[in-house]
Design an enzyme around this catalytic site. Sequence first.
Site: not given
Ligand code: RNT
Ligand code: ZN
Length: 418
Positions: A185, A226, A228, A259, A262, A286, A296
């Site tokens: 990421w 990953e 976003k 995630d 995201h 995630h 988060d």
């Molecule tokens: C950030 C991503 C990523 C982080 C971690 C710490 O928006 O979600 O995965 O949270 O790598």
């Molecule tokens: Zn993440």
Amino acid sequence: MNTIEKSYKLARERYAAMRVDCDVAMDKLEQIAISIHCWQGDDVAGFENPDIGLSGGIQATGNYPGKAHTADQLRQDLDKALSFIPGTHRLNLHAIYAETNGATVERDQLETKYFQNWIDWAKQNNMGLDFNPTMFSHPNADDGFTLSHADKGIRDYWIAHSIACRKIATDMGQALGSPCVNNIWIPDGSKDTPVDRKNPRLRLQDSLNKIFASANNPEYLLDAVECKLFGIGSESYVVGSHEFYMGYATANNKLLCLDAGHFHPTEVISDKISSVMTFVDEILLHVSRGVRWDSDHVVTLSDELYAIAQEIVRGDFIERVHVGLDFFDASINRIAAWVIGTRAMQKALLAALLEPTAQLRGFEAEGDNSSRLAMLEELKTMPFGAVWDYFCAKHETGVGFEWMAGVKQYEKDVLALR
Ligand code: RNT
Ligand code: ZN
């Protein structure tokens, strides 16, 4: 027979009447290893440089006392959290959790030896490890770009770091006999409307191709990317968007990481699982909880969490979905945060495993949507809590709220002295 056993026996009868076998559901739950993220334990600080703040557009808010300052403290806290989490799980590490014995080691120079204590700890606990290059909280990430940076020197630095991380992850996978998911990421993006959306993406593609130039041995290493939507400071443009990585993962046979925080606020990852799984072999989740933004928050047993678990189970995807957690709340006891979030994920999976899916599918196939809706509603008040309690009792991890007393004691005995 104690109350927990009695309640379980009654619950088992109720489920058996729907042709659902609780023992089978618990056996399946036992097999699901959740990848627990180390970074909830210290607000994503790591041990590289205690003075450098968290960057990359992510934030841990709060200053609850007792956070881990050393790897030993973090492992001690994890041991405590794991004692309240039934089953055997995995630990997800970031590169900034290297133990260099006080030496300054640049990220492109990281080696497996700096993670040996983690590997030994994982082995002792019969756990697998997952890994992540850390491409934030570093001067070379200060202007918001890393792998897509216009400057070749900076790109090369992060490429070298990512390659080093793949090697470390491979060694972890080999040492522990379980493939290590190495997830990429990057924070790359811009606060305001860019003129050039294209070239950073082409550069990111090129950097990824260089990072993945040598093939992974899937017995030891699985590569994930990953996406976003936006971050703090990258509101107008994120290089590694969903479309970008969906395309990259599909074209290059990589795992896609979804995630939960995201995407646009009304989008849910539960609905994306079966779409994505049509085109990629495996995915990484995630699991997180965004409140109004990608905040988060600690995962709780929300409708979306139920839905994520249902999609994994109904789609027969258990073997192909790596369930990881990603939250960091610094405003509450960090051990409690791990326990609450992981137990919530497991509860959702158990609820999904206790569903009479065949019967529901039958209603749907016959066009009997009234029965489908009625049964889905009745299922919500089935005694799944009694099965969960029994599962926890069997694993000696504290039934109900009981475990919190253990966390409070630990706070007094250990965390308060830090
Ligand atoms: C950030 C991503 C990523 C982080 C971690 C710490 O928006 O979600 O995965 O949270 O790598
Ligand atoms: Zn993440």
